[in-house]
Design an enzyme around this catalytic site. Structure first.
Site, PDB file in Angstrom:
ATOM      1  N   GLU A 239      -5.177   2.320  -4.984  1.00  0.00           N
ATOM      2  CA  GLU A 239      -6.238   2.241  -3.972  1.00  0.00           C
ATOM      3  C   GLU A 239      -7.614   2.349  -4.628  1.00  0.00           C
ATOM      4  O   GLU A 239      -8.562   1.657  -4.243  1.00  0.00           O
ATOM      5  CB  GLU A 239      -6.046   3.335  -2.918  1.00  0.00           C
ATOM      6  CG  GLU A 239      -4.814   3.091  -2.053  1.00  0.00           C
ATOM      7  CD  GLU A 239      -4.283   4.339  -1.360  1.00  0.00           C
ATOM      8  OE1 GLU A 239      -3.337   4.208  -0.581  1.00  0.00           O
ATOM      9  OE2 GLU A 239      -4.794   5.448  -1.607  1.00  0.00           O
TER      10      GLU A 239
ATOM     11  N   LYS B 298       5.691  13.090  -0.024  1.00  0.00           N
ATOM     12  CA  LYS B 298       4.879  11.903  -0.331  1.00  0.00           C
ATOM     13  C   LYS B 298       4.766  11.591  -1.815  1.00  0.00           C
ATOM     14  O   LYS B 298       4.664  12.481  -2.645  1.00  0.00           O
ATOM     15  CB  LYS B 298       3.459  12.075   0.237  1.00  0.00           C
ATOM     16  CG  LYS B 298       3.367  12.033   1.758  1.00  0.00           C
ATOM     17  CD  LYS B 298       3.839  10.723   2.356  1.00  0.00           C
ATOM     18  CE  LYS B 298       2.852   9.594   2.211  1.00  0.00           C
ATOM     19  NZ  LYS B 298       1.621   9.757   2.974  1.00  0.00           N
TER      20      LYS B 298
ATOM     21  N   HIS C 154       0.310 -16.511   4.017  1.00  0.00           N
ATOM     22  CA  HIS C 154       0.007 -15.824   5.285  1.00  0.00           C
ATOM     23  C   HIS C 154       0.764 -14.497   5.404  1.00  0.00           C
ATOM     24  O   HIS C 154       1.076 -14.065   6.507  1.00  0.00           O
ATOM     25  CB  HIS C 154       0.324 -16.711   6.499  1.00  0.00           C
ATOM     26  CG  HIS C 154      -0.267 -18.072   6.391  1.00  0.00           C
ATOM     27  ND1 HIS C 154      -1.544 -18.377   6.800  1.00  0.00           N
ATOM     28  CD2 HIS C 154       0.247 -19.214   5.867  1.00  0.00           C
ATOM     29  CE1 HIS C 154      -1.801 -19.655   6.554  1.00  0.00           C
ATOM     30  NE2 HIS C 154      -0.733 -20.190   5.975  1.00  0.00           N
TER      31      HIS C 154
ATOM     32  N   SER D  60       0.934  14.711  -1.797  1.00  0.00           N
ATOM     33  CA  SER D  60       0.129  15.095  -0.650  1.00  0.00           C
ATOM     34  C   SER D  60      -0.013  16.607  -0.658  1.00  0.00           C
ATOM     35  O   SER D  60       0.923  17.326  -0.994  1.00  0.00           O
ATOM     36  CB  SER D  60       0.823  14.633   0.636  1.00  0.00           C
ATOM     37  OG  SER D  60       0.367  15.413   1.727  1.00  0.00           O
TER      38      SER D  60
END
Ligand code: ARG
Length: 484
Positions: free
Chosen positions: A287, A280, A153, A274
């Site tokens: 992804e 970043k 969970h 970025s």
């Protein structure tokens, strides 16, 4: 190709939809091999005059050599790769080219080439997955007896060996490979000789053709062989299974590499920056791996939607079988390659793992289990362990830091050894059944996983060698060889 019956050329406005060259140009090599095998059997059966066979063989060999050298590509104003080959051959060898299409159809031709292509793709993918599994095994071995929180969970649940968590991916990938290999068996069937729908009227030796192409079997029904594409659907489904696993793993690593978890650090080589925020380090790559499952699944669903409702026998709908397969296999190849670099190069942050084993009472189950071993039924033990957790929370300490008196205030059955049993290491050591996370079991599983990867590699090598050997025999047997 069918000029005799027609009074005019196809309208230019309809050719884009008719054309398949964009999605089947990559079949060039396989279609040339299929053509050589077909020619060989026509020549051996005496159907094609020897001289024409020699000229055709020379032409096809030349085209194959150029294709393999990267000097020939299927391109131009052709309906598909088959018409490209026929026209190119005609331009090179002249009149004899007209003999090649005897007793075959593009309907058996296209599935022959496509099956050869899918076999090649499956072999390559299984090999790439084995590389990835090896990277996982190396991480597992590097992790040694390092502990990590296991999650259910998305909440810290129980401690596990980090190696145990890495090995998950070796097993999931192993099943993906098993599914790919299983699909391979059903792709590995020669449809050549099925003609347009009814078979061929010339005495070609179908088994010999199959063996010269490296197929394990021949198809048993010409309507089925030219009209079904379940072999594509099954192969793509196996690929999608792999992509789903990679997607979930990528998601897990996205969490683990976030500043919030910080369990692993990804190398710059797999990160992007970025355009606006200078600080970043973005995991775009993971992804994109996560997204490939969506791309692959879309391809599978699209393929199923194309196939549903097509009656048996060849129908042009079936031309739309190639793009989804190419999409899914390309997605998988890119995703596996990306995950291999990530798995090889990520760095584990032991301090963050150790910190995550504190504060969440991950070993509360050990408190209950301890009481069970001393004769308390589990439900009651669970209740008593809950009280121990509350005591530790009130004292703002870990379960293994709580004074023994606090344990004994909950139950007199607690003895001094409870304090070792409730450490993360104690919890891990206790799970000493096959498949459990105790170090001995994980070592066993690592060896087993290694053996599985060895078997996969041997399969790829054997399958690739069989293909190479078939091609060698084909080139030996086909007409038009240069005299030695
Ligand atoms: N390009 C077609 C395909 O990929 C094969 C040609 C068969 N065409 C035909 N009209 N019978 O399925």
């Amino acid at each position: 190709m069918w000029g005799g019956r027609f009074g005019e050329e196809p309208d230019p406005a309809v050719t884009p939809l008719l054309s398949a060259l964009e999605v089947d140009a990559h079949l060039l090599r396989w279609d040339l091999l299929g053509s050589l095998a077909h020619l060989t059997s026509l020549a051996e059966a005496g159907v094609v005059p020897a001289e024409a066979a020699q000229a055709l063989g020379r032409g096809l060999r030349e085209m194959l050599a150029e294709t393999d050298a990267g000097r020939l590509e299927a391109a131009g104003d052709y309906e598909d790769v088959h018409s490209f080959i026929e026209a190119t051959l005609a331009a090179r060898v002249g009149v004899p080219a007209g003999w090649l299409h005897t007793g075959r159809s593009r309907n058996d031709q296209v599935v022959t080439a496509f099956r050869l292509d899918l076999k090649d793709r499956i072999r390559r993918l299984v090999s790439a997955v084995a590389d990835l599994q090896e990277a996982v095994l190396a991480q597992a071995e590097r992790a040694g007896e390092l502990l990590a929180p296991g999650y259910t969970h998305l909440q810290r649940a129980q401690p596990v060996l980090l190696a145990h968590a890495w090995l998950v991916h070796c097993w999931t990938l192993g099943r993906d490979t098993a599914r790919l290999r299983d699909a391979y068996r059903r792709v590995d069937v020669s449809p050549l000789g099925s003609g347009a729908i009814a078979g061929t009227a010339f005495p070609v030796d179908r088994r010999r053709q199959a063996s010269l192409l490296g197929f394990a079997q021949i198809s048993s029904n010409s309507i089925d062989a030219t009209g079904d594409r379940d072999f594509v659907f099954e192969a793509v489904a196996a690929v999608v299974g792999l992509l789903l696993h990679l997607s979930r793993w990528a998601e897990e690593l996205l969490l683990w590499s976030s500043q919030e978890f910080g369990f692993v650090r990804l190398p710059d080589a797999v990160l992007t920056g970025s355009s606006l925020m200078p600080q970043k380090r973005n995991p775009d790559l993971l992804e994109l791996v996560r997204a490939q499952a969506g791309v692959g699944l879309g391809a599978l669903v699209g393929l199923g939607a194309v196939l549903k409702g097509v009656p048996y026998g060849y129908h042009r709908d079936l031309q739309e079988d190639k793009a989804p397969a190419v999409t899914a296999f390309q997605s998988a190849a890119m995703a596996v390659a990306a995950m291999t670099v990530v798995a090889r190069r990520l760095e584990v942050r032991a301090d963050r793992l150790a910190a995550a084993l504190r504060g969440g009472f991950l070993t509360a189950t050990e408190v209950a289990d301890y009481l069970v071993r001393r004769g308390v039924a589990f439900r009651e033990a669970h209740e008593l362990a809950g009280r121990v957790v509350r005591a530790a929370e009130a004292a703002d300490c870990e379960l293994w830091e709580l004074p023994l008196e606090a344990y004994r205030a909950v139950s007199p059955r607690f003895e001094a050894d409870v304090l070792q049993a409730v450490t993360p290491r104690g919890a891990v050591d206790a799970r000493d059944t096959p498949g459990g996370t105790a170090p001995g079991r994980v070592a066993e599983a690592t060896a087993e996983a290694r053996a599985t990867v060895t078997v996969e590699r041997a399969w790829v090598e054997q399958a690739a060698a069989a293909q190479a050997e078939a091609e060698r025999r084909l080139l030996e047997a086909a007409p038009g060889a240069k005299p030695a």
